[in-house]
Design a protein around this motif. Structure first.
Motif, PDB file in Angstrom:
ATOM      1  N   GLU A 275      51.672  -6.429  32.391  1.00 55.38           N
ATOM      2  CA  GLU A 275      52.010  -5.056  32.030  1.00 55.38           C
ATOM      3  C   GLU A 275      51.567  -4.741  30.598  1.00 55.38           C
ATOM      4  N   SER A 276      51.719  -5.707  29.691  1.00 56.10           N
ATOM      5  CA  SER A 276      51.339  -5.489  28.286  1.00 56.10           C
ATOM      6  C   SER A 276      49.855  -5.232  28.141  1.00 56.10           C
ATOM      7  N   ILE A 277      49.047  -6.018  28.846  1.00 61.04           N
ATOM      8  CA  ILE A 277      47.590  -5.840  28.797  1.00 61.04           C
ATOM      9  C   ILE A 277      47.216  -4.458  29.312  1.00 61.04           C
ATOM     10  N   ALA A 278      47.804  -4.077  30.450  1.00 62.34           N
ATOM     11  CA  ALA A 278      47.516  -2.763  31.029  1.00 62.34           C
ATOM     12  C   ALA A 278      47.980  -1.650  30.098  1.00 62.34           C
ATOM     13  N   ARG A 279      49.102  -1.864  29.421  1.00 55.55           N
ATOM     14  CA  ARG A 279      49.663  -0.847  28.527  1.00 55.55           C
ATOM     15  C   ARG A 279      48.713  -0.526  27.373  1.00 55.55           C
ATOM     16  N   TYR A 280      48.234  -1.554  26.667  1.00 50.43           N
ATOM     17  CA  TYR A 280      47.372  -1.325  25.503  1.00 50.43           C
ATOM     18  C   TYR A 280      45.960  -0.882  25.905  1.00 50.43           C
ATOM     19  N   ALA A 281      45.446  -1.468  26.953  1.00 49.25           N
ATOM     20  CA  ALA A 281      44.123  -1.059  27.429  1.00 49.25           C
ATOM     21  C   ALA A 281      44.185   0.380  27.938  1.00 49.25           C
ATOM     22  N   GLY A 282      45.290   0.703  28.626  1.00 53.16           N
ATOM     23  CA  GLY A 282      45.463   2.060  29.133  1.00 53.16           C
ATOM     24  C   GLY A 282      45.587   3.080  28.022  1.00 53.16           C
ATOM     25  N   ALA A 283      46.318   2.737  26.960  1.00 55.18           N
ATOM     26  CA  ALA A 283      46.483   3.648  25.822  1.00 55.18           C
ATOM     27  C   ALA A 283      45.142   3.924  25.161  1.00 55.18           C
ATOM     28  N   LEU A 284      44.336   2.880  25.012  1.00 54.28           N
ATOM     29  CA  LEU A 284      43.007   3.037  24.410  1.00 54.28           C
ATOM     30  C   LEU A 284      42.124   3.934  25.256  1.00 54.28           C
ATOM     31  N   PHE A 285      42.136   3.702  26.573  1.00 55.45           N
ATOM     32  CA  PHE A 285      41.315   4.502  27.488  1.00 55.45           C
ATOM     33  C   PHE A 285      41.762   5.965  27.495  1.00 55.45           C
ATOM     34  N   LEU A 286      43.076   6.195  27.551  1.00 57.09           N
ATOM     35  CA  LEU A 286      43.597   7.563  27.582  1.00 57.09           C
ATOM     36  C   LEU A 286      43.288   8.312  26.288  1.00 57.09           C
ATOM     37  N   THR A 287      43.314   7.602  25.161  1.00 59.37           N
ATOM     38  CA  THR A 287      42.979   8.231  23.883  1.00 59.37           C
ATOM     39  C   THR A 287      41.527   8.682  23.890  1.00 59.37           C
ATOM     40  N   TRP A 288      40.655   7.796  24.352  1.00 60.20           N
ATOM     41  CA  TRP A 288      39.221   8.136  24.422  1.00 60.20           C
ATOM     42  C   TRP A 288      38.994   9.329  25.351  1.00 60.20           C
ATOM     43  N   TYR A 289      39.591   9.302  26.534  1.00 63.59           N
ATOM     44  CA  TYR A 289      39.374  10.378  27.498  1.00 63.59           C
ATOM     45  C   TYR A 289      39.988  11.683  27.012  1.00 63.59           C
ATOM     46  N   GLY A 290      41.157  11.588  26.368  1.00 65.69           N
ATOM     47  CA  GLY A 290      41.817  12.787  25.852  1.00 65.69           C
ATOM     48  C   GLY A 290      41.001  13.463  24.782  1.00 65.69           C
ATOM     49  N   LEU A 291      40.459  12.671  23.853  1.00 69.46           N
ATOM     50  CA  LEU A 291      39.617  13.234  22.794  1.00 69.46           C
ATOM     51  C   LEU A 291      38.338  13.832  23.378  1.00 69.46           C
ATOM     52  N   ARG A 292      37.808  13.190  24.399  1.00 66.94           N
ATOM     53  CA  ARG A 292      36.599  13.712  25.040  1.00 66.94           C
ATOM     54  C   ARG A 292      36.876  15.061  25.705  1.00 66.94           C
ATOM     55  N   SER A 293      38.054  15.186  26.336  1.00 72.10           N
ATOM     56  CA  SER A 293      38.422  16.454  26.987  1.00 72.10           C
ATOM     57  C   SER A 293      38.619  17.563  25.961  1.00 72.10           C
ATOM     58  N   LEU A 294      39.249  17.241  24.837  1.00 69.30           N
ATOM     59  CA  LEU A 294      39.450  18.243  23.779  1.00 69.30           C
ATOM     60  C   LEU A 294      38.114  18.679  23.200  1.00 69.30           C
TER      61      LEU A 294
ATOM     62  N   ILE B 222      44.392  21.256  28.047  1.00 70.73           N
ATOM     63  CA  ILE B 222      45.663  20.745  28.570  1.00 70.73           C
ATOM     64  C   ILE B 222      45.522  19.288  28.979  1.00 70.73           C
ATOM     65  N   ILE B 223      44.437  18.967  29.688  1.00 66.40           N
ATOM     66  CA  ILE B 223      44.205  17.592  30.120  1.00 66.40           C
ATOM     67  C   ILE B 223      44.081  16.673  28.907  1.00 66.40           C
ATOM     68  N   GLY B 224      43.362  17.139  27.889  1.00 69.36           N
ATOM     69  CA  GLY B 224      43.197  16.336  26.673  1.00 69.36           C
ATOM     70  C   GLY B 224      44.526  16.040  26.013  1.00 69.36           C
ATOM     71  N   LEU B 225      45.371  17.057  25.902  1.00 66.41           N
ATOM     72  CA  LEU B 225      46.681  16.888  25.266  1.00 66.41           C
ATOM     73  C   LEU B 225      47.597  15.984  26.100  1.00 66.41           C
ATOM     74  N   VAL B 226      47.529  16.141  27.432  1.00 66.57           N
ATOM     75  CA  VAL B 226      48.342  15.298  28.322  1.00 66.57           C
ATOM     76  C   VAL B 226      47.925  13.838  28.179  1.00 66.57           C
ATOM     77  N   MET B 227      46.611  13.598  28.131  1.00 68.79           N
ATOM     78  CA  MET B 227      46.112  12.224  28.002  1.00 68.79           C
ATOM     79  C   MET B 227      46.587  11.600  26.685  1.00 68.79           C
ATOM     80  N   LEU B 228      46.504  12.362  25.605  1.00 69.88           N
ATOM     81  CA  LEU B 228      46.918  11.836  24.298  1.00 69.88           C
ATOM     82  C   LEU B 228      48.431  11.586  24.278  1.00 69.88           C
ATOM     83  N   PHE B 229      49.183  12.484  24.888  1.00 70.36           N
ATOM     84  CA  PHE B 229      50.634  12.307  24.962  1.00 70.36           C
ATOM     85  C   PHE B 229      50.989  11.047  25.745  1.00 70.36           C
TER      86      PHE B 229
END
Length: 200
Positions: A70-89, A186-193
């Motif tokens: 779960e820890s690995i998925a948590r940090y890798a997921g946070a990194l991926f969501l940050t990248w995708y969120g910034l890309r959407s914004l 909205i998608i960008g903000l949701v991803m970052l959140f």
């Protein structure tokens, strides 16, 4: 098949999937674009089927013993969501933003599939919901665990394909540049959140 057990699996799985999240937002966006819709829906539903099957088969106990998964998925997921969120914004505010959502993406099927897999398998909540939660609850339905699993898997296929193909009803709205930009924002903000929520 024990119908009541099948319905229990279906309703519980559907209630877990309905929560707004990164994966659902991605499926909705692809549905509005009409871009690799079947592929995206199939990957999401099949991934759920694999995870639910693993949970019902007893893999949930293994995940509980090894929280590192779960820890690995948590940090890798946070990194991926940050990248995708910034890309959407960025996509929401760039001047060259496409006005027509239909066919406006040049992303290949492979790239789309990889993005979809990341949304699914790098989300720690998916392991808690499908593997641990559904896996543990399925033990209450012995000796009809298979019926419970089939119900849960059916709910996943019904939901993702309904979301992906039902999104085309929103296409007239998203022919306007402003609507598309608002969705991207909205998608960008949701991803970052969601990325922040994974880390706190």
């Amino acid at each position: 098949m024990l119908l009541s057990t099948y319905i229990s699996g279906f309703s519980l799985s559907l209630s877990l999937i309905l929560a707004i999240g990164a994966q659902n937002a991605f499926v909705l966006k692809q549905g509005i674009k009409q871009h690799h819709v079947f592929l995206v829906c199939f990957i999401c539903a099949l991934s759920d089927a694999i995870l639910i099957s693993a949970g019902v088969a007893g893999f949930g106990a293994i995940v509980a013993k090894f929280p590192e998964v779960e820890s690995i998925a948590r940090y890798a997921g946070a990194l991926f969501l940050t990248w995708y969120g910034l890309r959407s914004l960025h996509s929401a505010y760039q001047t060259s933003h496409a006005l027509n959502p239909i066919g406006d993406s040049h992303q290949s099927a492979i790239a789309t599939a990889l993005t979809c897999l990341a949304f699914t398998w790098l989300n720690p909540h998916v392991y808690l919901d499908t593997v641990v939660l559904l896996g543990s609850i399925s033990t209450q339905y012995e000796p009809h665990k298979l019926d419970f699993a089939l119900g849960a898997i059916t709910a996943s296929f019904v939901f993702f394909f309904s979301l992906g193909y039902g999104a085309k009803l929103l296409i007239p709205v998203f022919r306007h540049a402003r609507s598309w930009k608002v969705l991207e924002a909205i998608i960008g903000l949701v991803m970052l959140f969601l990325a922040v929520s994974l880390l706190i």
